[in-house]
Design an enzyme around this catalytic site. Sequence first.
Site, short mmCIF file in Angstrom:
data_model
loop_
_atom_site.label_atom_id
_atom_site.label_comp_id
_atom_site.label_asym_id
_atom_site.label_seq_id
_atom_site.Cartn_x
_atom_site.Cartn_y
_atom_site.Cartn_z
N ASP A 167 0.87 -1.17 0.00
CA ASP A 167 0.00 0.00 0.00
C ASP A 167 0.91 1.22 0.00
OD1 ASP A 167 -3.23 0.28 1.05
OD2 ASP A 167 -1.99 2.10 1.09
N ASN A 200 -8.67 1.78 -4.08
CA ASN A 200 -10.03 2.32 -4.07
C ASN A 200 -10.43 2.97 -5.39
OD1 ASN A 200 -7.94 3.85 -3.02
ND2 ASN A 200 -9.30 5.24 -1.93
N THR A 201 -11.72 2.91 -5.64
CA THR A 201 -12.28 3.46 -6.88
C THR A 201 -13.46 4.33 -6.50
OG1 THR A 201 -13.60 1.45 -7.01
CG2 THR A 201 -11.63 1.53 -8.38
N PRO A 202 -13.19 5.48 -5.86
CA PRO A 202 -14.30 6.30 -5.37
C PRO A 202 -15.10 6.92 -6.51
CG PRO A 202 -12.19 7.45 -5.11
CD PRO A 202 -11.88 6.09 -5.62
N GLU A 260 -15.10 -9.06 -5.07
CA GLU A 260 -15.23 -9.53 -3.69
C GLU A 260 -16.64 -9.24 -3.19
OE1 GLU A 260 -13.18 -11.42 -1.82
OE2 GLU A 260 -15.10 -11.40 -0.78
N LEU A 269 -21.71 -5.25 -9.81
CA LEU A 269 -22.58 -4.08 -9.73
C LEU A 269 -24.03 -4.52 -9.55
CD1 LEU A 269 -21.24 -1.67 -12.54
CD2 LEU A 269 -20.64 -1.72 -10.13
N ASN A 328 -24.85 -5.75 -5.90
CA ASN A 328 -25.02 -4.65 -4.96
C ASN A 328 -26.28 -3.84 -5.27
OD1 ASN A 328 -22.97 -5.21 -3.23
ND2 ASN A 328 -21.49 -3.86 -4.18
N ALA A 329 -26.59 -3.68 -6.54
CA ALA A 329 -27.80 -2.94 -6.91
C ALA A 329 -29.05 -3.68 -6.41
CB ALA A 329 -27.86 -2.74 -8.42
N CYS A 358 -20.01 0.80 -0.78
CA CYS A 358 -20.30 0.15 -2.07
C CYS A 358 -21.64 0.48 -2.70
CB CYS A 358 -20.19 -1.36 -1.91
SG CYS A 358 -18.49 -1.88 -1.72
C1 UDX Z 1 -11.96 -0.42 -2.32
C2 UDX Z 1 -13.14 0.13 -3.07
O1 UDX Z 1 -13.84 1.02 -2.22
C3 UDX Z 1 -14.07 -0.95 -3.52
O2 UDX Z 1 -14.98 -0.47 -4.45
C4 UDX Z 1 -13.34 -2.00 -4.18
O3 UDX Z 1 -14.22 -3.05 -4.44
C5 UDX Z 1 -12.14 -2.45 -3.41
O4 UDX Z 1 -11.33 -1.37 -3.05
P1 UDX Z 1 -11.71 -0.81 0.24
O5 UDX Z 1 -10.74 -1.92 0.42
O6 UDX Z 1 -12.83 -0.69 1.19
O7 UDX Z 1 -12.45 -0.97 -1.13
O8 UDX Z 1 -10.95 0.57 0.05
P2 UDX Z 1 -9.87 1.23 1.00
O9 UDX Z 1 -10.05 0.72 2.38
O10 UDX Z 1 -9.92 2.67 0.72
O11 UDX Z 1 -8.50 0.61 0.49
C6 UDX Z 1 -7.82 0.96 -0.67
C7 UDX Z 1 -6.32 1.02 -0.34
O12 UDX Z 1 -5.60 1.21 -1.57
C8 UDX Z 1 -5.92 2.17 0.58
O13 UDX Z 1 -5.25 1.66 1.72
C9 UDX Z 1 -5.00 3.04 -0.27
O14 UDX Z 1 -3.95 3.64 0.46
C10 UDX Z 1 -4.48 2.03 -1.28
N1 UDX Z 1 -4.00 2.63 -2.53
C11 UDX Z 1 -4.74 3.53 -3.20
C12 UDX Z 1 -2.75 2.26 -3.01
O15 UDX Z 1 -2.04 1.46 -2.40
N2 UDX Z 1 -2.32 2.81 -4.20
C13 UDX Z 1 -3.03 3.74 -4.88
O16 UDX Z 1 -2.60 4.21 -5.91
C14 UDX Z 1 -4.30 4.10 -4.36
C1 UDX Z 2 -22.22 -4.81 0.73
C2 UDX Z 2 -22.61 -6.18 0.15
O1 UDX Z 2 -23.47 -6.87 1.09
C3 UDX Z 2 -21.37 -6.99 -0.11
O2 UDX Z 2 -21.71 -8.22 -0.73
C4 UDX Z 2 -20.45 -6.19 -1.02
O3 UDX Z 2 -19.25 -6.91 -1.25
C5 UDX Z 2 -20.14 -4.84 -0.43
O4 UDX Z 2 -21.35 -4.14 -0.15
P1 UDX Z 2 -21.50 -3.90 3.12
O5 UDX Z 2 -21.76 -2.55 2.53
O6 UDX Z 2 -20.20 -4.14 3.81
O7 UDX Z 2 -21.61 -5.03 1.99
O8 UDX Z 2 -22.65 -4.23 4.18
P2 UDX Z 2 -24.17 -4.72 4.09
O9 UDX Z 2 -24.36 -5.73 5.13
O10 UDX Z 2 -24.56 -5.10 2.73
O11 UDX Z 2 -24.99 -3.43 4.55
C6 UDX Z 2 -25.07 -2.26 3.75
C7 UDX Z 2 -25.99 -1.26 4.39
O12 UDX Z 2 -27.35 -1.67 4.30
C8 UDX Z 2 -25.75 -1.00 5.88
O13 UDX Z 2 -25.86 0.37 6.15
C9 UDX Z 2 -26.84 -1.79 6.54
O14 UDX Z 2 -27.16 -1.30 7.81
C10 UDX Z 2 -27.98 -1.59 5.57
N1 UDX Z 2 -29.03 -2.62 5.64
C11 UDX Z 2 -28.73 -3.92 5.39
C12 UDX Z 2 -30.34 -2.25 5.94
O15 UDX Z 2 -30.62 -1.08 6.15
N2 UDX Z 2 -31.32 -3.23 5.98
C13 UDX Z 2 -31.03 -4.53 5.72
O16 UDX Z 2 -31.97 -5.35 5.76
C14 UDX Z 2 -29.70 -4.89 5.43
#
Ligand code: UDX
Ligand code: UDX
Length: 455
Positions: free
Chosen positions: A33, A87-89, A157, A217, A220-221, A272
């Site tokens: 990282d 990350n892919t914000p 994932e 996508l 999650n949708a 996500c």
């Molecule tokens: C991220 C995305 O939010 C999600 O959509 C995707 O599916 C997986 O990557 P997450 O692991 O939750 O999910 O993101 P984050 O916790 O922000 O981790 C990304 C890491 O990449 C950070 O630690 C950042 O420092 C690192 N990074 C980013 C690099 O090492 N190199 C870069 O050029 C940019």
């Molecule tokens: C989600 C997907 O579940 C996971 O498969 C994907 O890889 C990343 O996005 P995450 O965002 O970590 O995971 O948590 P999730 O348990 O899905 O909850 C998302 C949000 O929905 C939370 O704010 C949760 O509180 C809310 N939620 C969930 C509700 O409001 N009602 C529900 O019945 C379930």
Amino acid sequence: MKTILCIGAGYVGGPTMAMIARKCPDYRVIVVDIDAARIKAWQSDRLPIYEPGLQDLVQLSLNKSLFFSTDVAQGIREADIIFVSVNTPTKTFGQGAGRAADLQYWEKTAREIKANSTSDKIVVEKSTLPVRTAEAMERILHSGNKTVHFEVLSNPEFLAEGTAVKDLENPDRVLIGGHATESGRRAQSALAEVYAHWVPRDRILTTSVWSSELSKLAANAFLAQRISSINSLSALCERTEADITEVARAIGMDARIGSRFLNASVGFGGSCFKKDILNLVYLCHHYGLKEVADYWEQVVIMNEYQEDRFVRQMIATMFNTVAGKRIAVFGFAFKADTGDTRESPAIRISRFLADERASVVVTDPEALGNARKDLADLGEKISYDPDPYKAAEGAHALAVMTDWAEYKTLDYQRINESMVKPAFIFDGRNCLNHQALYEIGFNVYPIGKAPLSHL
Ligand code: UDX
Ligand code: UDX
């Protein structure tokens, strides 16, 4: 011994690699990282993210088969398989701002992989990306000098935060998208081999790259859509004599609908759902599918409506003013068992209350560090207290934003005695015992059911 590299040590990369290292002792796993502090934290007994069971999982392999480092170039040189989970914000600037994914980190990473590779690599997209990103990556990787072969796979994932270790240990499925060429199939098999160390073969699906990218996508949708659907009905329940919990139970018993993910709430958060839907919406517009785009965008619009509706109801109930009133926000994480606050409904609601000049105090067992960052610009308008009893002291209302298990077992008699009367509870997660709270003397406002009020 084969070497697996993961670029990006975040919520996805860290836990996934810890599980692979644990299950595949015949591989060396390196996680890199650009953030040195993050890497240091992964090597410590205070991980950069809170996730039940993760500390133990990391410790089992740390510095044996699992290594954390900031040396991206060396990691690339040594790797056979490279996972990319940077990350892919959502873009905040230029074309597609607010909708499209910001791919600058991804592209930079692809160029880095190209620059440092001296042997063939399998490059695995772990980050959620817009459909057809792999194609762009391949173009970058294969531009110019072609002595090294890169095979790009999509392996999204599906873990959820708070249950990451459990989800990784026992995934519903592992999806591996690849090209229908010989080298594509070979790469898919090589990656399937890794997961087959612990995942039954029939749960490892291989598809085309594009199907795999779109499936993430789409999953999650669909999940977010269920929440917006039940939340839309919660608004109707509040106007009628229906109860959303009863409705959810009744429809969930239809096996075709299923009972999970039907909890009405103040809204969904997390890194996500919103991002991926907006991505889908952007893609649909790009391909001229306006009706499809509008259909999915409504899921996000409904979520924002639910958050706003919640806070507007709070204000209306508290005699149309919260100015000068202390309001304790119970929970700031976007769900229980995580310290993550990305897109948490608590952010929007705390801001709304602060704008109304309420004196907001936030409590959360794991997320106060992130909460302080999210609300930094509000300065003195917000205070923070890890102790829910202290947060509630002198408050006019509690607003439950996160379904932390510990909030169910607090001594609400004691809390009630320390609050200003009439004392209100707005349960944005329907996670408390409303009848018991009412009997203690609270005026209780759940989601999607009649309030229990003494007023
Ligand atoms: C991220 C995305 O939010 C999600 O959509 C995707 O599916 C997986 O990557 P997450 O692991 O939750 O999910 O993101 P984050 O916790 O922000 O981790 C990304 C890491 O990449 C950070 O630690 C950042 O420092 C690192 N990074 C980013 C690099 O090492 N190199 C870069 O050029 C940019
Ligand atoms: C989600 C997907 O579940 C996971 O498969 C994907 O890889 C990343 O996005 P995450 O965002 O970590 O995971 O948590 P999730 O348990 O899905 O909850 C998302 C949000 O929905 C939370 O704010 C949760 O509180 C809310 N939620 C969930 C509700 O409001 N009602 C529900 O019945 C379930």
